[in-house]
Design an enzyme around this catalytic site. Structure first.
Site: not given
Ligand code: NAD
Length: 302
Positions: A148-149, A258, A276, A279
């Site tokens: 998604r991100i 953290e 952090h 979001a």
């Molecule tokens: P998502 O599940 O939509 O996407 C994650 C992607 O990573 C997927 O496409 C998956 O195929 C890929 N992936 C999984 N294992 C992998 C690997 N070994 N190598 C390469 N790609 C791999 O998740 P999202 O909603 O896009 O969020 C991503 C991450 O961002 C979350 O897991 C979370 O940890 C982090 N996040 C951080 C904050 C923040 O406040 N900093 C906020 C939201 C999310």
């Protein structure tokens, strides 16, 4: 039905729930208090502060749903919830655009040296030549994790005129081509990107995915951003890479510990850090609260 809201969530989510349930908001509740009080509640809503541990879950007598108003369920003991047949929900889609925008912000801060230039001007200096930057236009962005991100980042980076490489073993070349990105292996991405950004979950597979060997493959002036989870980048190796100018700079919203109190990373000029907050926008928090409130409502209304 009774709901306890144990962390601060947006008012709109609370209002949604008040239509169908008796809502208790106690955002300073301690673990001990929660263990005592949870038996009265049918639902609990948390963000990051409250840990829904096995002890909390085992003390629950009629809990039907645990809702996390955010992405991930790191603070919920999933095994304990599953054993008791308690549903766990979150709102992963609520923060994607917000995190993508923060990612672009860290990238801009790095390549235009915004935070050190800001500090320098505030300290009374006017060091124009010290802060020569680079353009994003025509550069290559390597996105590690096209979920998604990552997808939202790709849309924004393309608007800046960047070429996009993606490493994500779960995304096919065809799916990438459909949204105008090139799916490649990690080594190719590391060797050919000017800027890299991480958007994978923290799993045993992604822990220290970016370590000494990977930094050494990167271009000399490469930049890397992590708005995903601390621990995906090996911080000791990042420190060495930044200190020895193996890479150009790093932008971090997340850390292995953290807050990263005594981390030597914080002594470096070529790093931009945030606590952090990727979001943390009003819109994302509002959407997260509404999404989880609706999930809880659905359970209550059968
Ligand atoms: P998502 O599940 O939509 O996407 C994650 C992607 O990573 C997927 O496409 C998956 O195929 C890929 N992936 C999984 N294992 C992998 C690997 N070994 N190598 C390469 N790609 C791999 O998740 P999202 O909603 O896009 O969020 C991503 C991450 O961002 C979350 O897991 C979370 O940890 C982090 N996040 C951080 C904050 C923040 O406040 N900093 C906020 C939201 C999310």
């Amino acid at each position: 039905m009774k709901v306890i809201i144990a962390d601060q969530i947006n008012e709109k989510g609370i209002k949604e729930l008040e239509d169908v349930a008796d809502v208790v908001v106690n955002t300073s509740i301690t673990q001990e208090e929660l263990i005592k009080e949870i038996k009265d509640f049918d639902a609990i809503i948390v963000r990051s502060r409250t840990k829904v541990t096995r002890a909390v879950i085992e003390a629950a007598e009629k809990l039907k749903i645990i809702a996390r108003a955010g992405v991930g369920v790191d603070n919920v003991d999933m095994a304990a919830a599953t054993e008791k047949g308690i549903m766990v929900v979150n709102a992963p889609e609520s923060t994607s655009i917000t995190v993508a925008e923060h990612t672009m912000g860290l990238i801009m801060a790095l390549i235009r040296k915004i935070s050190i230039a800001d500090k320098s001007v505030k300290e009374g200096r006017w060091e124009k030549s010290k802060f020569m930057g680079i353009e994003l236009n025509g550069k290559t962005l390597g996105i590690i994790g096209l979920g998604r991100i990552g997808t939202q980042v790709s849309i924004r980076a393309k608007a800046f005129g960047m070429e996009i490489l993606v490493y994500d073993p779960y995304v096919t070349e065809e799916a990438g081509a459909e949204i105008g990105v090139r799916v490649v292996d990690l080594e190719y991405l590391l060797k050919n990107s000017d800027v890299m950004t991480i958007h994978v979950p923290l799993t045993p597979e992604t822990k220290h995915l970016i370590s000494k060997k990977e930094f050494e493959m990167m271009k000399e002036n490469a930049f890397i951003v992590n708005c995903a989870r601390g621990g995906i980048i090996n911080e000791d190796d990042l420190y060495e890479a930044l200190k020895n100018n193996i890479i150009g700079g790093a932008g971090l919203d997340v850390f292995e510990t953290e807050p990263p109190k005594d981390s030597p990373l914080l002594t470096l000029d070529n790093i931009v850090v945030t606590p952090h907050i990727a979001a943390s926008t009003k819109e994302a928090q509002r959407d997260a609260a509404i999404i989880v409130a609706n999930e809880v409502k659905k359970v209550f209304m059968g």
